[in-house]
Design a protein around this motif. Sequence first.
Motif, short mmCIF file in Angstrom:
data_model
loop_
_atom_site.label_atom_id
_atom_site.label_comp_id
_atom_site.label_asym_id
_atom_site.label_seq_id
_atom_site.Cartn_x
_atom_site.Cartn_y
_atom_site.Cartn_z
N CYS A 1 1.52 -6.44 13.03
CA CYS A 1 0.37 -5.58 13.35
C CYS A 1 -0.73 -6.54 13.80
CB CYS A 1 0.01 -4.78 12.11
SG CYS A 1 -1.43 -3.73 12.28
N THR A 2 -1.55 -7.03 12.87
CA THR A 2 -2.50 -8.10 13.22
C THR A 2 -1.71 -9.28 13.76
OG1 THR A 2 -4.14 -7.41 11.61
CG2 THR A 2 -4.14 -9.74 12.22
N ASN A 3 -2.18 -9.83 14.89
CA ASN A 3 -1.44 -10.96 15.50
C ASN A 3 -2.42 -12.10 15.70
OD1 ASN A 3 -2.46 -10.20 18.42
ND2 ASN A 3 -1.69 -8.34 17.46
N GLY B 1 -11.42 3.28 10.41
CA GLY B 1 -10.83 3.38 9.09
C GLY B 1 -9.61 2.48 8.91
N SER B 2 -9.49 1.93 7.72
CA SER B 2 -8.39 1.06 7.32
C SER B 2 -8.56 -0.36 7.83
CB SER B 2 -7.02 1.61 7.77
OG SER B 2 -6.02 1.15 6.88
N CYS B 3 -9.53 -0.60 8.71
CA CYS B 3 -9.66 -1.94 9.31
C CYS B 3 -10.83 -2.73 8.74
CB CYS B 3 -9.79 -1.81 10.82
SG CYS B 3 -8.36 -0.95 11.51
N ALA C 1 -0.51 -12.62 7.90
CA ALA C 1 -1.25 -11.35 8.04
C ALA C 1 -0.76 -10.44 6.92
CB ALA C 1 -0.98 -10.71 9.40
N GLY C 2 -1.40 -9.28 6.81
CA GLY C 2 -1.01 -8.36 5.75
C GLY C 2 0.46 -7.99 5.83
N ALA C 3 0.92 -7.63 7.04
CA ALA C 3 2.31 -7.24 7.20
C ALA C 3 3.25 -8.39 6.83
CB ALA C 3 2.57 -6.80 8.65
N HIS C 4 2.84 -9.59 7.14
CA HIS C 4 3.67 -10.76 6.82
C HIS C 4 3.71 -10.98 5.30
CE1 HIS C 4 4.73 -15.19 7.93
NE2 HIS C 4 5.76 -14.41 8.14
N GLY D 1 2.25 1.98 8.75
CA GLY D 1 3.55 1.74 9.38
C GLY D 1 4.17 0.39 9.06
N THR D 2 3.34 -0.58 8.70
CA THR D 2 3.92 -1.89 8.37
C THR D 2 4.79 -1.81 7.12
OG1 THR D 2 1.85 -2.41 7.21
CG2 THR D 2 2.10 -3.26 9.45
N ASN D 3 4.50 -0.89 6.19
CA ASN D 3 5.29 -0.84 4.95
C ASN D 3 6.76 -0.56 5.23
OD1 ASN D 3 2.93 0.48 2.40
ND2 ASN D 3 2.72 -1.18 3.86
N LEU E 1 1.61 -3.53 -4.28
CA LEU E 1 0.36 -2.91 -3.88
C LEU E 1 -0.06 -3.42 -2.51
CD1 LEU E 1 -2.33 -1.28 -5.24
CD2 LEU E 1 -3.20 -3.44 -4.37
N ASP E 2 -0.18 -2.49 -1.56
CA ASP E 2 -0.73 -2.83 -0.24
C ASP E 2 -2.25 -2.94 -0.43
OD1 ASP E 2 -1.98 -2.62 2.26
OD2 ASP E 2 -0.32 -1.46 3.11
N GLY E 3 -2.75 -4.16 -0.31
CA GLY E 3 -4.15 -4.43 -0.67
C GLY E 3 -5.14 -4.27 0.47
N PHE F 1 -3.51 -9.46 0.03
CA PHE F 1 -4.87 -9.24 0.49
C PHE F 1 -4.87 -9.30 2.02
CE2 PHE F 1 -5.98 -10.74 -3.77
CZ PHE F 1 -7.12 -10.01 -4.08
N ASN F 2 -5.82 -8.60 2.63
CA ASN F 2 -6.11 -8.80 4.06
C ASN F 2 -7.48 -9.47 4.13
OD1 ASN F 2 -4.48 -6.23 3.68
ND2 ASN F 2 -4.18 -6.56 5.85
N PRO F 3 -7.54 -10.78 4.08
CA PRO F 3 -8.85 -11.46 4.07
C PRO F 3 -9.66 -11.15 5.33
CG PRO F 3 -7.07 -13.03 3.68
CD PRO F 3 -6.43 -11.73 4.06
N HIS F 4 -8.95 -10.78 6.42
CA HIS F 4 -9.65 -10.42 7.64
C HIS F 4 -10.28 -9.04 7.52
CE1 HIS F 4 -5.41 -9.64 7.60
NE2 HIS F 4 -5.46 -8.78 8.58
N LYS F 5 -9.99 -8.32 6.47
CA LYS F 5 -10.71 -7.08 6.20
C LYS F 5 -11.66 -7.33 5.04
CE LYS F 5 -6.65 -4.52 7.63
NZ LYS F 5 -5.94 -3.28 7.65
N THR F 6 -11.06 -7.42 3.84
CA THR F 6 -11.85 -7.49 2.62
C THR F 6 -12.83 -8.67 2.60
OG1 THR F 6 -9.90 -6.59 1.56
CG2 THR F 6 -11.62 -7.43 0.12
C1 PLP Z 1 -3.13 0.08 4.90
C2 PLP Z 1 -2.69 -1.11 5.69
N1 PLP Z 1 -1.59 -1.79 5.31
C3 PLP Z 1 -1.16 -2.88 5.98
C4 PLP Z 1 -1.80 -3.33 7.10
C5 PLP Z 1 -1.25 -4.50 7.85
O1 PLP Z 1 -2.05 -5.63 7.78
P1 PLP Z 1 -2.08 -6.69 8.96
O2 PLP Z 1 -2.60 -5.98 10.15
O3 PLP Z 1 -2.98 -7.75 8.45
O4 PLP Z 1 -0.70 -7.18 9.17
C6 PLP Z 1 -2.97 -2.65 7.53
C7 PLP Z 1 -3.76 -3.13 8.69
O5 PLP Z 1 -3.70 -2.93 9.78
C8 PLP Z 1 -3.40 -1.51 6.82
O6 PLP Z 1 -4.49 -0.83 7.21
#
Ligand code: PLP
Lengths: 446, 490
Positions: free
Chosen positions: A328-330, B79-81, B140-143, B174-176, B245-247, B269-274
């Motif tokens: 997602c984030t790249n 939202g979510s970003c 990244a979060g997905a990673h 969708g990443t989950n 937990l998806d953080g 964690f998503n440090p690029h968000k939080t």
């Molecule tokens: C709820 C949620 N989970 C997971 C992700 C994936 O994180 P990333 O984009 O850092 O891979 C995001 C972000 O886009 C998200 O909003």
Amino acid sequence: MPYVFNTDDEQAEMLAAIGAASIEELFECIPQDMQLKRALNIPAGLGEMELTAHLQALSVQNKSINEQTCFLGGGSYDHFVPAVVDALASRGEFYTSYTPYQPEVSQGNLQVMFEYQTLICQLTGMDVSNASLYDGGTAAAEAMLMAMSVTRRNKKVVVASSVHPEYRQILKTYFACIGSEMVIVDCGTGTTPVEAIAQVVDEDTAAVLIQNPNFFGNVEDVTLISEIAHAQGALLVCSVDPISLGILQRPGDAGVDIVVAEGQSLGTPLLYGGPYLGIMACRESFVRRLPGRIAGETVDRDDKQCWVLTLQTREQHIRREKATSNICTNQGLFALRAAIYLSLMGPQGMQDVANLCTQKAHYAAEQLTQHDRFELAFSDGFFKEFVVRDTQNDVQQLLQQACENNILAGLPLGQWYDELEDCLLITITEKRTKQEIDELVNVLTQ
Amino acid sequence: MRNTQATNLIFELSQPGRSGVCLAASDVPKQDPAEWFPAGALATSAPPLPEISEPDVVRHFTNLSTLNMSVDTHYYPLGSCTMKYNPKRNERIAAFDGLAQIHPYQPAETVQGMLQILYGLQDMLAEISGLPVVSLQPAAGAHGELAALMLAAAYYRERGEKRTTVLAPDSAHGTNPASARMAGFDFVTIPSCSDGRVDIEKLKEHLNDQTAVFMITNPSTLGLFDDQVQEISDLVHDVGGLIYLDGANMNAILGITRPGDFGADMMHFNPHKTFSGPHGGGGPGAGPICVTAELGAYLPKPIVGFDDSSQTYFLDNDRPKSIGRVRSFFGNVGVLVRAYSYILSHGPVGLKRIAENAVLNANYLLSQVKGFLDVPLGNRCMHEFVASAESIGKQNGLNQPAMDIAKRLLDYGYHPPTVYFPLTVHEAMMMEPTETESKQTLDAFAKTLKAIVQESPEVLAAAPHSTIISRPDEVQAARKPILKWTPKQD
Ligand SMILES: Cc1ncc(COP(=O)(O)O)c(C=O)c1O
């Protein structure tokens, strides 16, 4: 609390509008027994001045490459970064924007992605590029997964041992979960033995992964390996050094099916390993299997040329568990840096920088091996890195000695290759001067 | 002010013979490269890149930048970003020579300051999450999700258990599901109840000895804290499964509650968000993962260690149970340095105030829009909420009302909310104001939104009216993909 603007009075007004008595009330949905009834045990907050001083103090405890001469490489390179790259990439309109989900207000980023994709195709000779992956290592892993999906072969992949050891470790981690076999072909002679590849590649093999120039800096026979892979219906995935493509044959012209690369060399500083840039480009026919974002050209309602994110049905936010990847984030900001870098360099600049690297690397190798203590570990042609053997088998002492003279002499290879325990990988970029190289030789032969 | 010639494609600006750089001649004796390489290894010509002067490159990209909305220039309630303000001090710090100009393979004794930062960040994330062992490696979060699921697989392998299934609610990102598949699991979607919480009865039906991991986003993508989370985690643990937990939504609960205290075994964690790492037009991010002591041994390696006897930091590679690497070198260090700097700027009091103000701002915005937009999941939320434009569409005969409203917001200089996610709300508009927006901004936004929903359907369906392009034809883009520039044939 530096970045909250609402005053106490405003907060009170807001609570009144919400109909809540206090901020705590807004958290009532969290059961009391789950709430943390103490302050977090982390250091107290710092003002900007104290924070800056604190990090400055930590920063100066690191010895930067401006205080020493860097001959370290191995996938992260001390190439020169023009000031223009920093100046442009630090514009807030670029670095504080999000993924271009709203094309009408993201034409800047979308056009950059489209230009980046084109530049990568021009550099590699491939048909299509995505808009970035995390780094060179995960790009290699994604490419192998993609090759399995393209070929519909899930059993086996073949990987040369001259591929970056960390990339191979990533592959091993990824493949442990999906139960496919990863056959490693030993490259003890410095390049991938073509006969050995021919022996292990069969009709179950999805892809062969090589690196060119390989981890030892040596140039592989890409065309021949691609012919062997293709004869069995397997793909050839090749990890390249983008700087080398200033003079080396483009992978697209050598039969490569999927190209991946670490894009750090294209305008990004060392950054202790990241964030970097995962490059991936492939043949046109695989485009619907590509992972990651892709920008495409289209027209708006008034028939005006414009750019959008496209082929999104490959991606996780649409296809969820059926997506080509979970990414997602790249690394958008680093794709921007690469696009700026390549635009500045042009064909001549890329050719010049590649030439300088290889000329200077060969000079360094010649100078060093004039001394009895050193010999080249391999006889193959190399680009900007070479493996030198210390016949006295005391690599640690050499590194120590160099360090005392403010030189990062090279990368000891014994940590990954038992038979290269007495060897160093030495990297020469265009930034290294003859004087610095002579000094390295001096210090290592004292 | 935008200069329209400079935003032609860079390839159209090319002039043969131009260059943006001028490299010095080589200072070593020149040799012929053809002698070093096997036949065919050298290119017969330079790569066909565009030829542009330095000033033209600067003008081109500077003008392109002005075509973007960004946090620096616009309110961006996506939202979510978590599009919060990206502090300039962190940019300056991350660019310090001693942090930016160091090589990943430098000996540990020459990077003690960097290792101290990373070690400190590991510690702080452990404390914030309530999960004691941390890997900073995922990019990244997905990673991070992927790494954690691979870790779960390794954990079960070692225990001799063959667990095949990962579950997550239908509101999950969708990443989950995509991460679950990449980690080799089957994926099962668990429906949510109408109040947005996980449907526990449905979850029970799917829990069994094949259950590997239940992935939960809490607060959820609906902006709600699922108070059943402890019960859910007990149920999953009872069948031998793990909780992930998806953080992504940690901004709402910093210092207020901790995933480790409500049953999570692993999280990212998503440090690029939080922690406000700039999003860079799509990246970089980072995806540090925190896990229980029991799972710590399986984390990717290396992690940063501290040796008491020598009082030095080191990269700990001696972790025999580790799943191995998921990324080259140490990870997205530049993002991690900014996160460290951000957390230290706030401290325990400041972090909690982030959560409080993010939640206050979201609830306030909700209170201001609920009079004219449906908010199907109630009058209270955490850091974001999901409105629905469905009934407005019905009233106005619009097919895609959320999209139309989003596009119309562009005309007023607002970046729209996230639309059409989560999938469980029709015509979803997911608004996350973040704590760094003022009441005045929220008031002005709500006022604009109110005016927009009262506009004529024709105006909405044709929006945006003032942006440099009107709505692009995405169908054509996908049907006949043009993914790079090619020279015009004439
Ligand atoms: C709820 C949620 N989970 C997971 C992700 C994936 O994180 P990333 O984009 O850092 O891979 C995001 C972000 O886009 C998200 O909003």
